[in-house]
Motif scaffolding. Structure first.
Motif, mmCIF file in Angstrom:
data_model
loop_
_atom_site.group_PDB
_atom_site.id
_atom_site.type_symbol
_atom_site.label_atom_id
_atom_site.label_comp_id
_atom_site.label_asym_id
_atom_site.label_seq_id
_atom_site.Cartn_x
_atom_site.Cartn_y
_atom_site.Cartn_z
ATOM 1 N N ASN A 44 0.849 -1.182 0.000
ATOM 2 C CA ASN A 44 0.000 0.000 0.000
ATOM 3 C C ASN A 44 0.886 1.234 0.000
ATOM 4 O OD1 ASN A 44 -1.976 2.127 0.835
ATOM 5 N ND2 ASN A 44 -3.305 0.357 1.140
ATOM 6 N N ASP A 45 0.486 2.250 -0.779
ATOM 7 C CA ASP A 45 1.273 3.476 -0.790
ATOM 8 C C ASP A 45 1.119 4.259 0.514
ATOM 9 O OD1 ASP A 45 -1.344 4.198 -1.229
ATOM 10 O OD2 ASP A 45 -0.989 5.160 -3.165
ATOM 11 N N TYR A 46 0.188 3.835 1.364
ATOM 12 C CA TYR A 46 0.048 4.447 2.691
ATOM 13 C C TYR A 46 1.352 4.340 3.476
ATOM 14 C CZ TYR A 46 -1.535 5.133 7.510
ATOM 15 O OH TYR A 46 -1.670 5.569 8.799
ATOM 16 N N GLU A 50 1.606 8.259 0.668
ATOM 17 C CA GLU A 50 1.076 8.693 -0.612
ATOM 18 C C GLU A 50 -0.258 7.995 -0.870
ATOM 19 O OE1 GLU A 50 5.074 9.862 -3.145
ATOM 20 O OE2 GLU A 50 3.894 8.128 -3.765
ATOM 21 N N ASP A 51 -0.961 8.442 -1.912
ATOM 22 C CA ASP A 51 -2.201 7.789 -2.321
ATOM 23 C C ASP A 51 -2.380 8.029 -3.821
ATOM 24 O OD1 ASP A 51 -4.458 6.305 -2.220
ATOM 25 O OD2 ASP A 51 -5.645 7.694 -1.024
ATOM 26 N N LYS A 52 -1.510 7.407 -4.626
ATOM 27 C CA LYS A 52 -1.549 7.599 -6.065
ATOM 28 C C LYS A 52 -0.734 6.502 -6.734
ATOM 29 C CE LYS A 52 2.594 10.518 -6.317
ATOM 30 N NZ LYS A 52 3.196 11.735 -6.876
ATOM 31 N N TYR A 294 9.380 -6.415 5.840
ATOM 32 C CA TYR A 294 8.890 -5.067 5.556
ATOM 33 C C TYR A 294 9.669 -4.544 4.370
ATOM 34 C CZ TYR A 294 7.866 -0.107 5.837
ATOM 35 O OH TYR A 294 7.480 1.173 5.540
ATOM 36 N N SER A 295 8.973 -4.066 3.341
ATOM 37 C CA SER A 295 9.639 -3.655 2.112
ATOM 38 C C SER A 295 9.242 -2.234 1.735
ATOM 39 C CB SER A 295 9.276 -4.604 0.964
ATOM 40 O OG SER A 295 7.881 -4.561 0.689
ATOM 41 N N ARG A 296 10.124 -1.577 0.983
ATOM 42 C CA ARG A 296 9.847 -0.262 0.417
ATOM 43 C C ARG A 296 10.330 -0.262 -1.034
ATOM 44 N NH1 ARG A 296 9.070 4.158 3.866
ATOM 45 N NH2 ARG A 296 8.879 5.331 1.916
ATOM 46 N N LYS A 310 6.250 5.913 -4.830
ATOM 47 C CA LYS A 310 6.821 4.979 -3.871
ATOM 48 C C LYS A 310 5.692 4.308 -3.092
ATOM 49 C CE LYS A 310 7.714 9.015 -0.928
ATOM 50 N NZ LYS A 310 8.750 9.798 -0.201
ATOM 51 N N TRP A 311 6.016 3.152 -2.530
ATOM 52 C CA TRP A 311 5.053 2.410 -1.722
ATOM 53 C C TRP A 311 5.808 1.475 -0.794
ATOM 54 C CZ3 TRP A 311 5.779 1.606 -6.961
ATOM 55 C CH2 TRP A 311 6.245 0.334 -7.344
#
Length: 320
Positions: A44-46, A50-52, A294-296, A310-311
């Motif tokens: 999730n981009d949260y 972000e939210d896109k 946990y990933s980015r 990014k997410w």
């Protein structure tokens, strides 16, 4: 088929390497040393505030020797003298523009899009040459039938966030049929503290046609993904980093399906960025029976009027 839609296939003839993908469950730094396991992935981009763009995705993954009888496995590569893990997964991914509140088409931004897929995969590990070959076949749907609107609206209502109003403008229903190959080769390993692998993948199909090249490193207390499945396991705690250079041929989440051209809004072929850079990184904890991650991810803009995105994600699994 329009001439412009032939471009991804022509490009693929000249491209060498890996595909940029949203959920990659077969990379060596995510290896589970067992022929039987279950793992859940949620992006999730949260996690990146972000939210896109790629706004959320989930994947339920199961590996078991019994899956070798799946007839689809006849289409996957299983080299001789390799140890094979067989698996299936179901995956759902969703995409939105920056302004999700407006019911109007957001010209110059990404269209709403969602896809759901059933994936069959085989991981072939060559323990003598410290390499692995992964083949995956995806079958599914992009469009309203993937219930992207219903998923995002339900989550936003439950969390008290803005209710998206623009899903009526999403990419229309079309078939997803994708085949991908990825190859990794270990080039450096220092005890159980550090390793370096080159990685490449090629993806061809109606959802994503692209390629990229990169490498990945693991550092910390690690186990080798290139040993036999029955090799002795121990607790592992490590970080990883994976920079990639991507070559983009076709992206149905931006350009619409290959067969259904009735989507109300898509990104023009000429506005798709053909080269992107991406960095995947994260932290993994494995015990003898459990897996946590946990990933980015951060990626450069994917179309001319877009921006970097990014997410983040979490993965949880268990061996049995």
């Amino acid at each position: 088929m329009k001439k412009s839609r032939l471009f991804p296939f022509l490009l693929l003839l000249f491209a060498f390497s890996l595909s940029a993908q949203k959920i990659d469950n077969t990379a060596s730094f995510r290896d589970l040393k067992s022929p039987r396991y279950f793992r859940f992935n949620y992006d999730n981009d949260y996690f990146a505030s972000e939210d896109k763009d790629y706004t959320q995705g989930y994947n339920f993954e199961l590996a078991s020797p019994g899956i070798r009888h799946n007839p689809i496995n006849n289409l996957l590569l299983k080299p001789f003298h390799s140890e094979i893990q067989y698996g299936i997964s179901i995956e759902h991914i969703g995409f939105t523009p920056n302004n999700i509140k407006s019911p109007d088409i957001q010209f110059g931004d990404r269209p709403f899009a969602a896809s759901i897929m059933l994936k069959s995969f085989a991981v072939a590990t060559d323990t003598l040459h410290n390499s692995r070959l992964v083949s995956v076949l995806n079958i599914g749907l992009i469009g309203p039938g993937a219930f992207g609107k219903e998923m995002q609206v339900a989550i936003h209502r439950a969390t008290g966030n803005t209710i998206p109003e623009g899903w009526q403008n999403q990419i229309k229903n079309d078939i997803v049929l994708n085949y991908e190959l990825s190859y990794e080769k270990q080039v450096v390993r220092y005890r159980n503290l550090f390793s370096l692998q080159t990685n490449s993948t090629l993806r061809l199909g109606t959802l994503f046609t692209n390629a990229s090249l990169g490498f990945n490193t693991t550092f910390g207390f690690i186990n080798s993904p290139f040993k036999l499945l029955k090799a002795k396991k121990r607790v592992a705690l490590y970080g990883y980093a994976q920079p990639l250079l991507n070559v983009i041929g076709y992206d149905a989440t931006l350009q619409g399906g290959l067969f259904n051209h009735k989507s109300p809004y898509t990104i023009a072929d000429s506005d798709v960025e053909r080269f992107t850079a991406q960095l995947n990184y994260g932290l993994v904890l494995q015990t003898r029976t459990l897996y946590f991650e946990y990933s980015r991810v951060t990626i450069t803009k994917e179309f001319a009027t877009g921006a970097n995105s990014k997410w983040g994600g979490i993965k949880m699994g268990f061996l049995f």
